[in-house]
Write a protein that holds these residues in place. Structure first.
Motif, short mmCIF file in Angstrom:
data_model
loop_
_atom_site.label_atom_id
_atom_site.label_comp_id
_atom_site.label_asym_id
_atom_site.label_seq_id
_atom_site.Cartn_x
_atom_site.Cartn_y
_atom_site.Cartn_z
N ARG A 28 13.95 33.33 26.01
CA ARG A 28 14.97 33.27 26.00
C ARG A 28 15.80 34.16 26.31
N ILE A 29 15.02 35.44 27.02
CA ILE A 29 15.54 36.11 27.49
C ILE A 29 15.50 36.32 28.94
N ILE A 30 14.45 35.49 29.20
CA ILE A 30 13.69 35.35 30.65
C ILE A 30 14.60 34.17 31.30
N ALA A 34 17.51 34.67 34.52
CA ALA A 34 17.43 33.59 35.77
C ALA A 34 18.33 33.25 36.16
N GLU A 35 19.88 33.41 34.47
CA GLU A 35 20.70 32.17 34.99
C GLU A 35 21.83 33.44 35.24
N ALA A 36 21.19 34.80 35.35
CA ALA A 36 22.63 35.56 35.16
C ALA A 36 21.75 36.26 36.90
N ARG A 37 21.35 36.13 37.09
CA ARG A 37 20.95 36.28 38.62
C ARG A 37 21.16 34.71 39.61
N GLU A 38 21.24 33.98 38.94
CA GLU A 38 22.05 32.36 40.28
C GLU A 38 23.57 33.03 39.72
#
Length: 158
Positions: A28-30, A34-38
């Motif tokens: 979930r954290i990974i 990934a979503e925040a990086r986008e």
């Protein structure tokens, strides 16, 4: 690191938490990272920094649990003949001579202690005073409010 005494139930709870952290929380954290990086610029990306902080806590807890389990001395009190002595893992019913009340505690490892569930750490003042005692023995426990005398009413290996 020394051996850490732990009940079989306490070890099982740690294994369950470790499994949850690895199979649910870590992925979930990974995904959150990934979503925040986008979202672009990582310097001012609060979601990214929050997810990275969660990741640090999660990985730290995984390492802590793995270390505890690798040094655990699992004691299953139900497999030990009950000679009436208070030992690690025993469930002890005590009579408080000052309040005229009985209370029942199970003596467990530090990680398992939960006073609301009447699980007290083997390192607590009450447990230290009780270890080695038998039914009808009295023990004096130093508390912040002074000395309290407890009598051992019952010792069970549940």
């Amino acid at each position: 690191m020394n051996q850490i005494p732990m009940t079989a139930r306490g070890a099982e709870l740690l294994r369950e938490e470790l499994q949850r952290l690895k199979s649910v929380e870590r992925p979930r954290i990974i995904q959150a990272i990934a979503e925040a990086r986008e979202h672009g610029d990582l310097k001012e990306n609060a979601e990214y920094h929050a997810a990275r902080e969660q990741q640090g806590f999660c990985e730290g807890r995984i390492q802590e649990i793995e270390a505890k389990l690798s040094h655990a001395q699992i004691i299953d009190v139900t497999q030990i003949p009950n000679h009436g002595k208070v030992i690690f893992g025993a469930t002890v019913t005590l009579y408080n001579t000052a309040t005229d009340k009985e209370v029942t505690y199970r003596i467990v490892g530090d990680d398992e202690a939960d006073i609301k569930s009447n699980l007290i750490s083997v390192n607590s003042p009450i447990a230290r005073a009780m270890i080695g005692k038998q039914v009808d023995d009295a023990a004096v426990v130093q508390t912040p409010n002074g000395e309290v005398v407890y009598e051992v009413v019952k010792v069970e290996y549940l």
